[in-house]
Design an enzyme around this catalytic site. Structure first.
Site, PDB file in Angstrom:
ATOM      1  N   SER A   7       0.527 -32.082  -0.184  1.00  0.00           N
ATOM      2  CA  SER A   7       0.480 -32.478   1.238  1.00  0.00           C
ATOM      3  C   SER A   7       0.909 -31.263   2.063  1.00  0.00           C
ATOM      4  O   SER A   7       1.487 -30.310   1.521  1.00  0.00           O
ATOM      5  CB  SER A   7       1.453 -33.638   1.525  1.00  0.00           C
ATOM      6  OG  SER A   7       2.794 -33.163   1.511  1.00  0.00           O
TER       7      SER A   7
ATOM      8  N   THR B  18      11.289 -28.901  -3.370  1.00  0.00           N
ATOM      9  CA  THR B  18      10.817 -30.170  -3.909  1.00  0.00           C
ATOM     10  C   THR B  18      10.074 -29.956  -5.220  1.00  0.00           C
ATOM     11  O   THR B  18       9.408 -28.923  -5.402  1.00  0.00           O
ATOM     12  CB  THR B  18       9.900 -30.888  -2.891  1.00  0.00           C
ATOM     13  OG1 THR B  18       9.403 -32.084  -3.485  1.00  0.00           O
ATOM     14  CG2 THR B  18       8.712 -30.044  -2.464  1.00  0.00           C
TER      15      THR B  18
ATOM     16  N   LYS C  76       7.204 -26.370   1.843  1.00  0.00           N
ATOM     17  CA  LYS C  76       8.289 -25.978   0.926  1.00  0.00           C
ATOM     18  C   LYS C  76       7.886 -24.756   0.101  1.00  0.00           C
ATOM     19  O   LYS C  76       8.732 -23.937  -0.263  1.00  0.00           O
ATOM     20  CB  LYS C  76       8.613 -27.134  -0.017  1.00  0.00           C
ATOM     21  CG  LYS C  76       9.153 -28.366   0.671  1.00  0.00           C
ATOM     22  CD  LYS C  76      10.595 -28.150   1.095  1.00  0.00           C
ATOM     23  CE  LYS C  76      11.253 -29.435   1.501  1.00  0.00           C
ATOM     24  NZ  LYS C  76      12.588 -29.247   2.046  1.00  0.00           N
TER      25      LYS C  76
ATOM     26  N   TYR D 247       3.302 -31.230   4.040  1.00  0.00           N
ATOM     27  CA  TYR D 247       4.763 -31.162   3.902  1.00  0.00           C
ATOM     28  C   TYR D 247       5.142 -30.381   2.644  1.00  0.00           C
ATOM     29  O   TYR D 247       5.930 -29.437   2.697  1.00  0.00           O
ATOM     30  CB  TYR D 247       5.394 -32.570   3.851  1.00  0.00           C
ATOM     31  CG  TYR D 247       6.676 -32.551   3.067  1.00  0.00           C
ATOM     32  CD1 TYR D 247       7.814 -31.936   3.578  1.00  0.00           C
ATOM     33  CD2 TYR D 247       6.738 -33.073   1.756  1.00  0.00           C
ATOM     34  CE1 TYR D 247       8.976 -31.839   2.822  1.00  0.00           C
ATOM     35  CE2 TYR D 247       7.892 -32.986   1.002  1.00  0.00           C
ATOM     36  CZ  TYR D 247       9.007 -32.364   1.541  1.00  0.00           C
ATOM     37  OH  TYR D 247      10.149 -32.258   0.790  1.00  0.00           O
ATOM     38  N   HIS D 248       4.588 -30.807   1.497  1.00  0.00           N
ATOM     39  CA  HIS D 248       4.960 -30.133   0.254  1.00  0.00           C
ATOM     40  C   HIS D 248       4.589 -28.642   0.327  1.00  0.00           C
ATOM     41  O   HIS D 248       5.304 -27.792  -0.207  1.00  0.00           O
ATOM     42  CB  HIS D 248       4.271 -30.809  -0.946  1.00  0.00           C
ATOM     43  CG  HIS D 248       4.853 -32.163  -1.306  1.00  0.00           C
ATOM     44  ND1 HIS D 248       4.294 -33.346  -0.867  1.00  0.00           N
ATOM     45  CD2 HIS D 248       5.928 -32.516  -2.052  1.00  0.00           C
ATOM     46  CE1 HIS D 248       5.012 -34.368  -1.342  1.00  0.00           C
ATOM     47  NE2 HIS D 248       6.005 -33.893  -2.064  1.00  0.00           N
TER      48      HIS D 248
HETATM   49  P1  NAD Z   1      16.159 -36.840   6.372  1.00  0.00           P
HETATM   50  O1  NAD Z   1      14.966 -36.907   7.234  1.00  0.00           O
HETATM   51  O2  NAD Z   1      16.932 -38.088   6.117  1.00  0.00           O
HETATM   52  O3  NAD Z   1      17.179 -35.727   6.914  1.00  0.00           O
HETATM   53  C1  NAD Z   1      16.779 -34.496   7.407  1.00  0.00           C
HETATM   54  C2  NAD Z   1      17.701 -34.146   8.566  1.00  0.00           C
HETATM   55  O4  NAD Z   1      17.359 -32.854   9.064  1.00  0.00           O
HETATM   56  C3  NAD Z   1      17.576 -35.123   9.734  1.00  0.00           C
HETATM   57  O5  NAD Z   1      18.833 -35.622  10.111  1.00  0.00           O
HETATM   58  C4  NAD Z   1      16.934 -34.286  10.844  1.00  0.00           C
HETATM   59  O6  NAD Z   1      17.343 -34.693  12.138  1.00  0.00           O
HETATM   60  C5  NAD Z   1      17.370 -32.876  10.481  1.00  0.00           C
HETATM   61  N1  NAD Z   1      16.450 -31.817  10.955  1.00  0.00           N
HETATM   62  C6  NAD Z   1      15.107 -31.739  10.774  1.00  0.00           C
HETATM   63  N2  NAD Z   1      14.612 -30.633  11.374  1.00  0.00           N
HETATM   64  C7  NAD Z   1      15.666 -29.993  11.928  1.00  0.00           C
HETATM   65  C8  NAD Z   1      15.797 -28.794  12.709  1.00  0.00           C
HETATM   66  N3  NAD Z   1      14.732 -28.066  13.027  1.00  0.00           N
HETATM   67  N4  NAD Z   1      17.034 -28.426  13.126  1.00  0.00           N
HETATM   68  C9  NAD Z   1      18.127 -29.183  12.828  1.00  0.00           C
HETATM   69  N5  NAD Z   1      18.058 -30.328  12.108  1.00  0.00           N
HETATM   70  C10 NAD Z   1      16.841 -30.725  11.667  1.00  0.00           C
HETATM   71  O7  NAD Z   1      15.682 -36.203   4.965  1.00  0.00           O
HETATM   72  P2  NAD Z   1      16.376 -36.289   3.524  1.00  0.00           P
HETATM   73  O8  NAD Z   1      15.715 -37.372   2.755  1.00  0.00           O
HETATM   74  O9  NAD Z   1      17.835 -36.272   3.656  1.00  0.00           O
HETATM   75  O10 NAD Z   1      15.898 -34.915   2.906  1.00  0.00           O
HETATM   76  C11 NAD Z   1      16.700 -33.756   3.086  1.00  0.00           C
HETATM   77  C12 NAD Z   1      16.040 -32.568   2.408  1.00  0.00           C
HETATM   78  O11 NAD Z   1      15.903 -32.830   1.016  1.00  0.00           O
HETATM   79  C13 NAD Z   1      14.649 -32.249   2.936  1.00  0.00           C
HETATM   80  O12 NAD Z   1      14.491 -30.856   3.010  1.00  0.00           O
HETATM   81  C14 NAD Z   1      13.742 -32.830   1.897  1.00  0.00           C
HETATM   82  O13 NAD Z   1      12.543 -32.125   1.844  1.00  0.00           O
HETATM   83  C15 NAD Z   1      14.545 -32.672   0.622  1.00  0.00           C
HETATM   84  N6  NAD Z   1      14.217 -33.679  -0.382  1.00  0.00           N
HETATM   85  C16 NAD Z   1      14.387 -35.018  -0.114  1.00  0.00           C
HETATM   86  C17 NAD Z   1      14.050 -35.952  -1.098  1.00  0.00           C
HETATM   87  C18 NAD Z   1      14.187 -37.437  -0.876  1.00  0.00           C
HETATM   88  O14 NAD Z   1      13.775 -38.206  -1.769  1.00  0.00           O
HETATM   89  N7  NAD Z   1      14.751 -37.905   0.224  1.00  0.00           N
HETATM   90  C19 NAD Z   1      13.562 -35.516  -2.334  1.00  0.00           C
HETATM   91  C20 NAD Z   1      13.403 -34.143  -2.566  1.00  0.00           C
HETATM   92  C21 NAD Z   1      13.733 -33.229  -1.577  1.00  0.00           C
HETATM   93  N1  USQ Z   2       3.928 -44.182  -4.146  1.00  0.00           N
HETATM   94  C1  USQ Z   2       3.429 -45.434  -4.465  1.00  0.00           C
HETATM   95  N2  USQ Z   2       3.801 -46.484  -3.698  1.00  0.00           N
HETATM   96  C2  USQ Z   2       4.649 -46.357  -2.639  1.00  0.00           C
HETATM   97  C3  USQ Z   2       5.162 -45.087  -2.316  1.00  0.00           C
HETATM   98  C4  USQ Z   2       4.765 -44.021  -3.089  1.00  0.00           C
HETATM   99  O1  USQ Z   2       2.659 -45.581  -5.427  1.00  0.00           O
HETATM  100  O2  USQ Z   2       4.933 -47.371  -1.974  1.00  0.00           O
HETATM  101  C5  USQ Z   2       3.568 -43.018  -4.976  1.00  0.00           C
HETATM  102  C6  USQ Z   2       2.918 -41.875  -4.215  1.00  0.00           C
HETATM  103  O3  USQ Z   2       1.521 -42.019  -4.136  1.00  0.00           O
HETATM  104  C7  USQ Z   2       3.345 -40.663  -5.046  1.00  0.00           C
HETATM  105  C8  USQ Z   2       4.702 -41.069  -5.595  1.00  0.00           C
HETATM  106  O4  USQ Z   2       4.766 -42.490  -5.484  1.00  0.00           O
HETATM  107  O5  USQ Z   2       2.480 -40.497  -6.130  1.00  0.00           O
HETATM  108  C9  USQ Z   2       5.873 -40.467  -4.861  1.00  0.00           C
HETATM  109  O6  USQ Z   2       5.768 -40.790  -3.486  1.00  0.00           O
HETATM  110  P1  USQ Z   2       7.060 -40.867  -2.544  1.00  0.00           P
HETATM  111  O7  USQ Z   2       6.635 -41.314  -1.208  1.00  0.00           O
HETATM  112  O8  USQ Z   2       8.124 -41.618  -3.239  1.00  0.00           O
HETATM  113  O9  USQ Z   2       7.532 -39.339  -2.570  1.00  0.00           O
HETATM  114  P2  USQ Z   2       6.878 -38.039  -1.943  1.00  0.00           P
HETATM  115  O10 USQ Z   2       5.831 -38.326  -0.958  1.00  0.00           O
HETATM  116  O11 USQ Z   2       6.515 -37.119  -3.058  1.00  0.00           O
HETATM  117  O12 USQ Z   2       8.107 -37.427  -1.138  1.00  0.00           O
HETATM  118  C10 USQ Z   2       9.483 -37.702  -1.458  1.00  0.00           C
HETATM  119  C11 USQ Z   2      10.324 -37.201  -0.304  1.00  0.00           C
HETATM  120  C12 USQ Z   2      10.136 -35.689  -0.183  1.00  0.00           C
HETATM  121  C13 USQ Z   2      10.434 -35.018  -1.511  1.00  0.00           C
HETATM  122  C14 USQ Z   2       9.627 -35.611  -2.648  1.00  0.00           C
HETATM  123  C15 USQ Z   2      10.077 -35.132  -4.014  1.00  0.00           C
HETATM  124  O13 USQ Z   2       9.945 -37.850   0.897  1.00  0.00           O
HETATM  125  O14 USQ Z   2      10.993 -35.196   0.830  1.00  0.00           O
HETATM  126  O15 USQ Z   2      10.136 -33.649  -1.411  1.00  0.00           O
HETATM  127  O16 USQ Z   2       9.831 -37.050  -2.662  1.00  0.00           O
HETATM  128  S1  USQ Z   2       8.738 -34.973  -5.150  1.00  0.00           S
HETATM  129  O17 USQ Z   2       7.981 -36.220  -5.159  1.00  0.00           O
HETATM  130  O18 USQ Z   2       9.291 -34.682  -6.440  1.00  0.00           O
HETATM  131  O19 USQ Z   2       7.899 -33.892  -4.641  1.00  0.00           O
END
Ligand code: NAD
Ligand code: USQ
Length: 383
Positions: A179, A144, A185, A181-182
């Protein structure tokens, strides 16, 4: 070429699995369906009515004639993972299978631990499975942009060359994630980099920005192939949430001042970036890093763009600055490089009025499914 898509039932994973299948790759989907379970636990649901993974795969076969092999199980279970590896024999693994919500990881101790154990142990198991089974297999891992935080200097792609006391080295770029979560990664990146150095594995760490949009060429072909689109305060992400809020006349929820700047990309570019990474594998012994986003936006500017797009569709959209539940800078410098994927041939879909219109119309189509109670954020970083 065989590609195993871990997390293939999720938002990015499902779109990617179909895209790769469409491009002629032999695709396997592995998922433990935990994300559907977390939605149920929190009482939230995707805007779109998604079919079961079995129905999705069955429909894809009907539409395309292609088989997708399905492995249901948890990658934190090493026995299961090895069995899937032996059964499928992938040449590349795309790893999306993690707990990906920052707010989810900040609910309480239990959710922080769950997130880090799920993500770090899953990835570590995967590194061992690749080493044991086929060290040539290319790992494409979703990281991320949030690993870097918001430093007051330019962000490079994974590594930075530093001169210190007359000596020079290229080192991993400093990480300041926002966070648990972050942070998971960052831990993954360290483990992957070490495994590449120690065992000669090949890996690509994709530091992806926030993904928006829902339709891809493949998921748009049939209602049963529809992708998930999250809008709730835990799993919904900024731009997607804003479009869905606009569709029901809910004020757009800008946290704090809204000067938070992030990298963003269209889901149609997510799938293409993965395809490019797979087609151009990393060297053995190297963890290469790509910053996977196409544009930078502040949250405030995104809200104003959605407001404007709403006006052209005749929807009145209000933007509201609400108290920020997170601990983060609300005004800061942010300038990140993203040339590696462009150099491989990525042709970005930049955010346009047409995309905002289509996302807004999409949200309007499904607005009866929206539960307004799930929109405001409930998880606070300070507890
Ligand atoms: P998502 O929650 O929609 O999908 C994740 C999938 O992984 C789910 O279907 C879940 O069931 C599966 N999973 C989780 N833990 C598992 C495990 N232990 N074994 C097998 N399956 C498992 O998430 P997404 O939005 O598709 O994100 C996918 C990836 O991309 C994540 O690693 C996330 O951090 C990264 N990412 C997402 C975004 C975003 O904006 N959605 C942005 C940047 C990075
Ligand atoms: N934010 C708002 N209002 C909202 C939602 C979010 O102001 O209703 C703000 C948050 O405070 C933050 C920014 O928007 O500053 C991004 O928040 P987000 O919820 O859109 O994204 P984030 O929590 O960072 O996580 C998402 C995905 C995660 C991925 C990440 C990429 O859930 O899996 O890793 O985006 S990044 O942001 O580049 O780290």
């Amino acid at each position: 070429m065989k590609v195993l898509v871990i997390g293939g039932d999720g938002y990015c994973g499902w779109a990617t699995a179909l895209h790769l299948a469409n491009k002629g790759y032999e695709v396997g989907v592995l998922d433990n369906l935990i994300r559907r379970h977390w939605d149920n636990e929190l009482g939230v649901a995707t805007l779109t009515p998604i079919a079961s993974i079995q129905e999705r795969i069955y429909k894809w076969k009907a539409v395309s004639g292609q088989d997708i092999e399905l492995f249901i199980g948890d990658i934190t279970n090493y026995e299961f993972l090895l069995k899937a590896f032996r059964g499928f024999e992938p040449n590349a693994v795309v790893h999306f299978g993690e707990q990906r919500s920052a707010p989810f990881s900040m609910i309480d101790r239990e959710h922080a631990v769950l997130t880090q154990v799920n993500n770090v142990v899953g990835t570590l198991n995967l590194l061992y499975a690749i080493k044991e089974h086929n060290p040539e297999c290319h790992l494409v891992k979703l990281g991320t942009m949030g690993e870097y935080g918001t430093p007051n200097i330019d962000i490079e792609e994974g590594y930075i060359t530093i001169e210190h006391n007359g000596r020079k080295d290229t080192l991993p770029y400093p990480k300041q994630p926002g966070s648990f979560y972050h942070l998971s990664k960052v831990h993954d990146s360290h483990n992957i980099q070490f495994a590449c150095r120690a065992w000669g594995l090949r890996a690509t760490d994709l530091n992806q920005g926030v993904v928006y949009g829902v339709l891809t060429e493949e998921t748009g072909t049939d209602e049963l192939l529809i992708n998930r689109l999250d809008y709730d305060g835990v799993f919904g992400t900024a731009l997607n949430r804003f479009c869905i809020q606009a569709a029901i006349g809910h004020p757009l929820t800008v946290y704090g001042k809204g000067g938070q700047t992030r990298g963003f990309l269209d889901i149609r570019d997510t799938v293409r970036c993965i395809e490019l990474a797979i087609a151009n594998p990393a060297e053995a012994g190297k963890m290469r890093v790509f910053n996977q986003f196409t544009e930078l936006f502040s949250i405030r500017d995104l809200a104003l763009m959605v407001q404007k797009a709403g006006q052209t569709l005749g929807i009145k959209v209000e933007v509201q600055n609400i108290e920020n539940p997170r601990v983060e800078l609300e005004e800061h410098y942010f300038n990140a490089k993203n040339t590696n994927l462009l150099d491989l041939g990525l042709q970005p879909h930049f955010l346009s009025e047409a995309l905002l219109d289509s996302l807004l119309n999409f949200a309007i189509r499904y607005r009866d499914r929206i539960d307004e109670k799930q929109i405001l954020p409930k998880v606070k970083w300070r507890g």
